[in-house]
Scaffold this motif. Structure first.
Motif, PDB file in Angstrom:
ATOM      1  N   LEU A 114       0.829  -1.211   0.000  1.00  0.00           N
ATOM      2  CA  LEU A 114       0.000   0.000   0.000  1.00  0.00           C
ATOM      3  C   LEU A 114       0.860   1.256   0.000  1.00  0.00           C
ATOM      4  CD1 LEU A 114      -2.799  -0.891   2.608  1.00  0.00           C
ATOM      5  CD2 LEU A 114      -3.024  -0.775   0.116  1.00  0.00           C
ATOM      6  N   LEU A 115       1.882   1.275   0.858  1.00  0.00           N
ATOM      7  CA  LEU A 115       2.750   2.451   0.954  1.00  0.00           C
ATOM      8  C   LEU A 115       3.535   2.672  -0.331  1.00  0.00           C
ATOM      9  CD1 LEU A 115       4.037   4.744   2.590  1.00  0.00           C
ATOM     10  CD2 LEU A 115       5.709   3.068   3.450  1.00  0.00           C
ATOM     11  N   GLY A 116       4.147   1.617  -0.848  1.00  0.00           N
ATOM     12  CA  GLY A 116       4.960   1.747  -2.052  1.00  0.00           C
ATOM     13  C   GLY A 116       4.143   2.173  -3.260  1.00  0.00           C
ATOM     14  N   ILE A 117       2.996   1.541  -3.457  1.00  0.00           N
ATOM     15  CA  ILE A 117       2.142   1.892  -4.598  1.00  0.00           C
ATOM     16  C   ILE A 117       1.634   3.322  -4.457  1.00  0.00           C
ATOM     17  CG2 ILE A 117      -0.006   1.343  -5.800  1.00  0.00           C
ATOM     18  CD1 ILE A 117       0.470  -1.599  -4.866  1.00  0.00           C
ATOM     19  N   GLY A 118       1.208   3.683  -3.249  1.00  0.00           N
ATOM     20  CA  GLY A 118       0.704   5.025  -3.021  1.00  0.00           C
ATOM     21  C   GLY A 118       1.740   6.092  -3.281  1.00  0.00           C
ATOM     22  N   LEU A 119       2.956   5.908  -2.746  1.00  0.00           N
ATOM     23  CA  LEU A 119       4.017   6.894  -2.949  1.00  0.00           C
ATOM     24  C   LEU A 119       4.440   6.974  -4.415  1.00  0.00           C
ATOM     25  CD1 LEU A 119       6.310   6.290   0.167  1.00  0.00           C
ATOM     26  CD2 LEU A 119       4.737   8.204  -0.242  1.00  0.00           C
ATOM     27  N   ALA A 120       4.517   5.824  -5.082  1.00  0.00           N
ATOM     28  CA  ALA A 120       4.905   5.813  -6.488  1.00  0.00           C
ATOM     29  C   ALA A 120       3.912   6.587  -7.337  1.00  0.00           C
ATOM     30  CB  ALA A 120       5.034   4.370  -6.987  1.00  0.00           C
ATOM     31  N   LEU A 121       2.625   6.383  -7.096  1.00  0.00           N
ATOM     32  CA  LEU A 121       1.601   7.055  -7.892  1.00  0.00           C
ATOM     33  C   LEU A 121       1.557   8.550  -7.597  1.00  0.00           C
ATOM     34  CD1 LEU A 121      -1.302   4.462  -7.680  1.00  0.00           C
ATOM     35  CD2 LEU A 121       0.119   4.956  -9.656  1.00  0.00           C
ATOM     36  N   VAL A 122       1.594   8.921  -6.343  1.00  0.00           N
ATOM     37  CA  VAL A 122       1.521  10.338  -5.989  1.00  0.00           C
ATOM     38  C   VAL A 122       2.736  11.100  -6.521  1.00  0.00           C
ATOM     39  CG1 VAL A 122       1.538  11.980  -4.075  1.00  0.00           C
ATOM     40  CG2 VAL A 122       0.048   9.979  -3.980  1.00  0.00           C
ATOM     41  N   SER A 123       3.918  10.498  -6.432  1.00  0.00           N
ATOM     42  CA  SER A 123       5.132  11.175  -6.892  1.00  0.00           C
ATOM     43  C   SER A 123       5.353  11.031  -8.396  1.00  0.00           C
ATOM     44  CB  SER A 123       6.351  10.624  -6.149  1.00  0.00           C
ATOM     45  OG  SER A 123       6.531   9.236  -6.427  1.00  0.00           O
ATOM     46  N   GLY A 124       4.758  10.019  -9.011  1.00  0.00           N
ATOM     47  CA  GLY A 124       4.905   9.817 -10.450  1.00  0.00           C
ATOM     48  C   GLY A 124       6.132   9.041 -10.861  1.00  0.00           C
ATOM     49  N   ILE A 125       6.704   8.256  -9.944  1.00  0.00           N
ATOM     50  CA  ILE A 125       7.894   7.477 -10.273  1.00  0.00           C
ATOM     51  C   ILE A 125       7.586   5.984 -10.164  1.00  0.00           C
ATOM     52  CG2 ILE A 125       9.395   9.319  -9.430  1.00  0.00           C
ATOM     53  CD1 ILE A 125       9.943   7.604  -6.955  1.00  0.00           C
ATOM     54  N   ALA A 126       8.374   5.178 -10.871  1.00  0.00           N
ATOM     55  CA  ALA A 126       8.266   3.713 -10.811  1.00  0.00           C
ATOM     56  C   ALA A 126       6.837   3.230 -11.047  1.00  0.00           C
ATOM     57  CB  ALA A 126       8.792   3.201  -9.475  1.00  0.00           C
ATOM     58  N   LEU A 127       6.180   3.810 -12.042  1.00  0.00           N
ATOM     59  CA  LEU A 127       4.787   3.451 -12.293  1.00  0.00           C
ATOM     60  C   LEU A 127       4.642   2.026 -12.820  1.00  0.00           C
ATOM     61  CD1 LEU A 127       3.276   6.721 -13.812  1.00  0.00           C
ATOM     62  CD2 LEU A 127       3.357   5.952 -11.435  1.00  0.00           C
ATOM     63  N   ARG A 128       5.659   1.529 -13.529  1.00  0.00           N
ATOM     64  CA  ARG A 128       5.575   0.155 -14.018  1.00  0.00           C
ATOM     65  C   ARG A 128       5.610  -0.837 -12.861  1.00  0.00           C
ATOM     66  NH1 ARG A 128       9.480   0.202 -19.473  1.00  0.00           N
ATOM     67  NH2 ARG A 128       8.303   1.840 -20.573  1.00  0.00           N
ATOM     68  N   LEU A 129       6.488  -0.594 -11.892  1.00  0.00           N
ATOM     69  CA  LEU A 129       6.532  -1.457 -10.714  1.00  0.00           C
ATOM     70  C   LEU A 129       5.238  -1.351  -9.922  1.00  0.00           C
ATOM     71  CD1 LEU A 129      10.183  -0.890  -9.409  1.00  0.00           C
ATOM     72  CD2 LEU A 129       9.262  -2.919 -10.522  1.00  0.00           C
ATOM     73  N   ALA A 130       4.730  -0.137  -9.805  1.00  0.00           N
ATOM     74  CA  ALA A 130       3.470   0.069  -9.088  1.00  0.00           C
ATOM     75  C   ALA A 130       2.325  -0.661  -9.781  1.00  0.00           C
ATOM     76  CB  ALA A 130       3.166   1.563  -8.985  1.00  0.00           C
ATOM     77  N   ALA A 131       2.345  -0.660 -11.110  1.00  0.00           N
ATOM     78  CA  ALA A 131       1.285  -1.343 -11.857  1.00  0.00           C
ATOM     79  C   ALA A 131       1.342  -2.847 -11.627  1.00  0.00           C
ATOM     80  CB  ALA A 131       1.408  -1.027 -13.344  1.00  0.00           C
ATOM     81  N   VAL A 132       2.540  -3.415 -11.630  1.00  0.00           N
ATOM     82  CA  VAL A 132       2.686  -4.856 -11.419  1.00  0.00           C
ATOM     83  C   VAL A 132       2.264  -5.238 -10.001  1.00  0.00           C
ATOM     84  CG1 VAL A 132       4.348  -6.750 -11.268  1.00  0.00           C
ATOM     85  CG2 VAL A 132       4.495  -5.111 -13.150  1.00  0.00           C
ATOM     86  N   ALA A 133       2.804  -4.493  -9.012  1.00  0.00           N
ATOM     87  CA  ALA A 133       2.482  -4.790  -7.619  1.00  0.00           C
ATOM     88  C   ALA A 133       1.004  -4.553  -7.334  1.00  0.00           C
ATOM     89  CB  ALA A 133       3.347  -3.932  -6.687  1.00  0.00           C
ATOM     90  N   GLY A 134       0.464  -3.450  -7.847  1.00  0.00           N
ATOM     91  CA  GLY A 134      -0.929  -3.130  -7.605  1.00  0.00           C
ATOM     92  C   GLY A 134      -1.876  -4.120  -8.263  1.00  0.00           C
ATOM     93  N   THR A 135      -1.537  -4.562  -9.468  1.00  0.00           N
ATOM     94  CA  THR A 135      -2.380  -5.544 -10.153  1.00  0.00           C
ATOM     95  C   THR A 135      -2.379  -6.872  -9.400  1.00  0.00           C
ATOM     96  OG1 THR A 135      -1.998  -4.514 -12.314  1.00  0.00           O
ATOM     97  CG2 THR A 135      -2.720  -6.811 -12.307  1.00  0.00           C
ATOM     98  N   ALA A 136      -1.209  -7.286  -8.904  1.00  0.00           N
ATOM     99  CA  ALA A 136      -1.130  -8.522  -8.113  1.00  0.00           C
ATOM    100  C   ALA A 136      -1.969  -8.401  -6.843  1.00  0.00           C
ATOM    101  CB  ALA A 136       0.321  -8.828  -7.767  1.00  0.00           C
TER     102      ALA A 136
END
Length: 206
Positions: A114-136
């Motif tokens: 939750l923390l990693g995906i949230g920070l990635a999306l809000v800051s706009g970085i590592a969106l590909r990793l966030a997409a993989v982790a969030g989809t899982a």
């Protein structure tokens, strides 16, 4: 009834034009405007979606009194996964989720996700990793709620509103779309992130 013609009066509703009469927008100007509008829309969607994940982390960690009551937070010794996974009552992984409920490793993985995906999306970085982790994460939560079931394991109605398309699926599609669109470049740190040597050598970190 007599109808009078008024040649200087225009009938019907028209939006006011901000351009001078007789001028038409250039094709390049129209394309640039559409591109900018699309970028802003994706950026807004990215930030709002990030806040959904980030708020869930904060509420479960500190017990802000919304989904998690005071005294039941993670820092107070509560388990972020015990209630949800322990309450799974349908689907092929029901017993597995019950075994995972309240386990320390499950709590840490869930909260860090939750923390990693949230920070990635809000800051706009590592969106590909966030997409993989969030989809899982969304896939596991979808399986836990198991929308295809009409009845729970105790025979009661599941109250499922749709056997396939629910909010978990929508969130997963949004995460993938944001990553594909490179939505971190607008209102975010995506451009600066992409210029880092490590990221430029490993494009999967974008």
């Amino acid at each position: 009834m007599t109808v009078h013609d008024h040649p200087q009066r225009h009938t019907g509703f028209r939006f006011p034009s901000l351009r001078r009469a007789g001028t038409a927008p250039a094709a390049g100007e129209t394309t640039a405007t559409a591109t900018a509008t699309r970028a802003y829309m994706f950026a807004g969607l990215r930030i709002l979606t990030g806040f959904v994940f980030l708020w869930a982390f904060l509420d479960k960690t500190f017990g802000l009194g919304y989904a998690t009551g005071s005294g039941k937070s993670w820092i107070d010794g509560g388990s972020p996964t015990k209630g949800f996974l322990g309450g799974v009552a349908a689907g092929p992984m029901e017993s597995t989720f019950h075994d995972w409920a309240g386990a320390a490793w499950a709590d840490w993985l869930f909260m860090l996700g939750l923390l990693g995906i949230g920070l990635a999306l809000v800051s706009g970085i590592a969106l590909r990793l966030a997409a993989v982790a969030g989809t899982a994460m969304m896939a596991l939560m979808w399986i836990a709620e198991w929308p295809p079931a009409k009845h729970l394991s105790d025979g009661s109605a599941s109250m499922s509103t749709n056997p396939f398309a629910d909010y978990h699926l929508i969130y997963a599609i949004v995460l993938i779309a944001l990553a594909v669109a490179g939505a971190g470049a607008t209102w975010g740190l995506g451009k600066a992130w992409a210029r880092l040597p490590l990221v430029s050598r490993n494009r999967w970190l974008l």
